[in-house]
Write a protein that holds these residues in place. Structure first.
Motif, PDB file in Angstrom:
ATOM      1  N   ARG A 194      49.616  44.538  44.325  1.00  0.00           N
ATOM      2  CA  ARG A 194      49.842  43.107  44.056  1.00  0.00           C
ATOM      3  C   ARG A 194      49.155  42.219  45.093  1.00  0.00           C
ATOM      4  N   ASP A 195      48.001  42.689  45.589  1.00  0.00           N
ATOM      5  CA  ASP A 195      47.210  41.893  46.521  1.00  0.00           C
ATOM      6  C   ASP A 195      46.185  41.096  45.712  1.00  0.00           C
ATOM      7  N   SER A 196      46.621  39.969  45.193  1.00  0.00           N
ATOM      8  CA  SER A 196      45.809  39.196  44.260  1.00  0.00           C
ATOM      9  C   SER A 196      44.497  38.732  44.883  1.00  0.00           C
ATOM     10  N   GLU A 197      44.540  38.226  46.084  1.00  0.00           N
ATOM     11  CA  GLU A 197      43.338  37.669  46.716  1.00  0.00           C
ATOM     12  C   GLU A 197      42.251  38.720  46.889  1.00  0.00           C
ATOM     13  N   GLN A 198      42.611  39.881  47.436  1.00  0.00           N
ATOM     14  CA  GLN A 198      41.619  40.920  47.668  1.00  0.00           C
ATOM     15  C   GLN A 198      41.167  41.586  46.368  1.00  0.00           C
ATOM     16  N   ALA A 199      42.072  41.764  45.425  1.00  0.00           N
ATOM     17  CA  ALA A 199      41.710  42.370  44.139  1.00  0.00           C
ATOM     18  C   ALA A 199      40.691  41.499  43.408  1.00  0.00           C
ATOM     19  N   ILE A 200      40.906  40.202  43.416  1.00  0.00           N
ATOM     20  CA  ILE A 200      39.971  39.281  42.768  1.00  0.00           C
ATOM     21  C   ILE A 200      38.632  39.280  43.498  1.00  0.00           C
ATOM     22  N   LYS A 201      38.674  39.368  44.816  1.00  0.00           N
ATOM     23  CA  LYS A 201      37.435  39.432  45.598  1.00  0.00           C
ATOM     24  C   LYS A 201      36.603  40.648  45.193  1.00  0.00           C
ATOM     25  N   TYR A 202      37.247  41.809  45.068  1.00  0.00           N
ATOM     26  CA  TYR A 202      36.524  43.023  44.670  1.00  0.00           C
ATOM     27  C   TYR A 202      36.026  42.931  43.228  1.00  0.00           C
ATOM     28  N   LEU A 203      36.826  42.324  42.359  1.00  0.00           N
ATOM     29  CA  LEU A 203      36.399  42.164  40.970  1.00  0.00           C
ATOM     30  C   LEU A 203      35.162  41.283  40.897  1.00  0.00           C
ATOM     31  N   ASN A 204      35.158  40.163  41.614  1.00  0.00           N
ATOM     32  CA  ASN A 204      34.010  39.261  41.610  1.00  0.00           C
ATOM     33  C   ASN A 204      32.779  39.932  42.212  1.00  0.00           C
ATOM     34  N   ASN A 205      32.974  40.701  43.277  1.00  0.00           N
ATOM     35  CA  ASN A 205      31.840  41.426  43.869  1.00  0.00           C
ATOM     36  C   ASN A 205      31.257  42.437  42.886  1.00  0.00           C
ATOM     37  N   HIS A 206      32.144  43.081  42.125  1.00  0.00           N
ATOM     38  CA  HIS A 206      31.683  44.045  41.130  1.00  0.00           C
ATOM     39  C   HIS A 206      30.864  43.359  40.045  1.00  0.00           C
ATOM     40  N   TYR A 207      31.346  42.221  39.566  1.00  0.00           N
ATOM     41  CA  TYR A 207      30.591  41.481  38.551  1.00  0.00           C
ATOM     42  C   TYR A 207      29.210  41.087  39.080  1.00  0.00           C
ATOM     43  N   SER A 208      29.147  40.653  40.331  1.00  0.00           N
ATOM     44  CA  SER A 208      27.859  40.253  40.928  1.00  0.00           C
ATOM     45  C   SER A 208      26.908  41.441  41.019  1.00  0.00           C
ATOM     46  N   LYS A 209      27.438  42.589  41.451  1.00  0.00           N
ATOM     47  CA  LYS A 209      26.612  43.789  41.561  1.00  0.00           C
ATOM     48  C   LYS A 209      26.110  44.238  40.182  1.00  0.00           C
ATOM     49  N   ALA A 210      27.010  44.230  39.195  1.00  0.00           N
ATOM     50  CA  ALA A 210      26.621  44.644  37.838  1.00  0.00           C
ATOM     51  C   ALA A 210      25.570  43.703  37.268  1.00  0.00           C
ATOM     52  N   SER A 211      25.734  42.418  37.489  1.00  0.00           N
ATOM     53  CA  SER A 211      24.759  41.439  37.012  1.00  0.00           C
ATOM     54  C   SER A 211      23.392  41.670  37.639  1.00  0.00           C
ATOM     55  N   ASP A 212      23.375  41.907  38.955  1.00  0.00           N
ATOM     56  CA  ASP A 212      22.102  42.135  39.650  1.00  0.00           C
ATOM     57  C   ASP A 212      21.416  43.409  39.150  1.00  0.00           C
ATOM     58  N   LEU A 213      22.200  44.453  38.923  1.00  0.00           N
ATOM     59  CA  LEU A 213      21.621  45.725  38.475  1.00  0.00           C
ATOM     60  C   LEU A 213      21.022  45.603  37.075  1.00  0.00           C
TER      61      LEU A 213
END
Length: 220
Positions: A194-213
């Motif tokens: 239930r660590d909302s802030e960090q979970a969202i941070k990792y989700l956004n980083n994943h989207y950025s990485k997937a978009s770049d790839l």
């Protein structure tokens, strides 16, 4: 007039072939060829193409014909921007609203994702990994209990699937997906703690990485 059931079935088959890349972006869709491909009549084919044009998978031009919708780098970036915006809202709501069944579903979907050995995987195994990848992301966000927003998220995710299938090199795909596993495990643990802030941070980083790839396809 053909039955809605048959039209929906044909629409689903065409839709799946577009998502998988069997029907290429910009490819002209000829009714006679689709009749032979799916072994159905012309009427359900035409009705299915109209349905798919509503969701922008197909482009229809009166008196000219029908094509698989084209793709572009600008569209890809906008799709990921939309996915990021709605995904982080849904994840925050899921962390707040998710119950024990949701937690179990998240754990189960990650376990299934992790079961596929990506080393020397064939293209069929990689496509199955993609299905489980989608199931995992869906499981994270289903706990939001926001069906309208969640459906919007899935529509965007499906559009991005077309771009993901532009690359059919098993080695490149497996190496890319292997990079995702560790961050998905971290995302799962942060979500369930239930660590909302960090979970969202990792989700956004994943989207950025997937978009770049995926964007590298346009510079190849």
């Amino acid at each position: 007039m053909s039955s809605l059931t048959l039209t929906d079935k044909v629409s689903k088959m065409i839709h799946q072939d577009i998502l998988s890349g069997k029907l290429k972006p910009g490819q002209k869709l000829v009714v006679a060829e689709l009749k032979e491909r799916y072994n159905v009549g012309a009427s359900p084919i035409r009705e299915a193409l109209v349905q798919l044009s509503w969701n922008k998978y197909v482009k229809l031009e009166p008196q000219k014909g029908c094509w698989v919708a084209s793709i572009s780098l600008s569209e890809l970036k906008e799709l990921f921007e939309s996915l990021r915006t709605i995904g982080q809202v849904l994840l925050a709501k899921a962390i707040t609203n998710g119950n024990e069944n949701w937690e179990l579903n998240v754990l189960t979907s990650f376990h299934k994702l992790n079961k596929i050995n990506l080393q020397d995987a064939k293209i069929e195994e990689l496509r199955e990994w993609e299905n489980r990848y989608t199931d995992f992301h869906n499981s994270l966000l289903e706990g939001a209990q926001s069906p309208i927003m969640y459906q919007f998220y899935q529509d965007i995710s499906h559009q991005i699937t077309r771009y993901r299938h532009l690359n059919n090199n098993p080695q490149v795909i497996s190496e890319t997906y292997a990079q995702y596993l560790e961050e998905h495990e971290i995302m799962m643990k942060l979500t369930l703690s239930r660590d909302s802030e960090q979970a969202i941070k990792y989700l956004n980083n994943h989207y950025s990485k997937a978009s770049d790839l995926i964007s590298t396809y346009f510079s190849a």
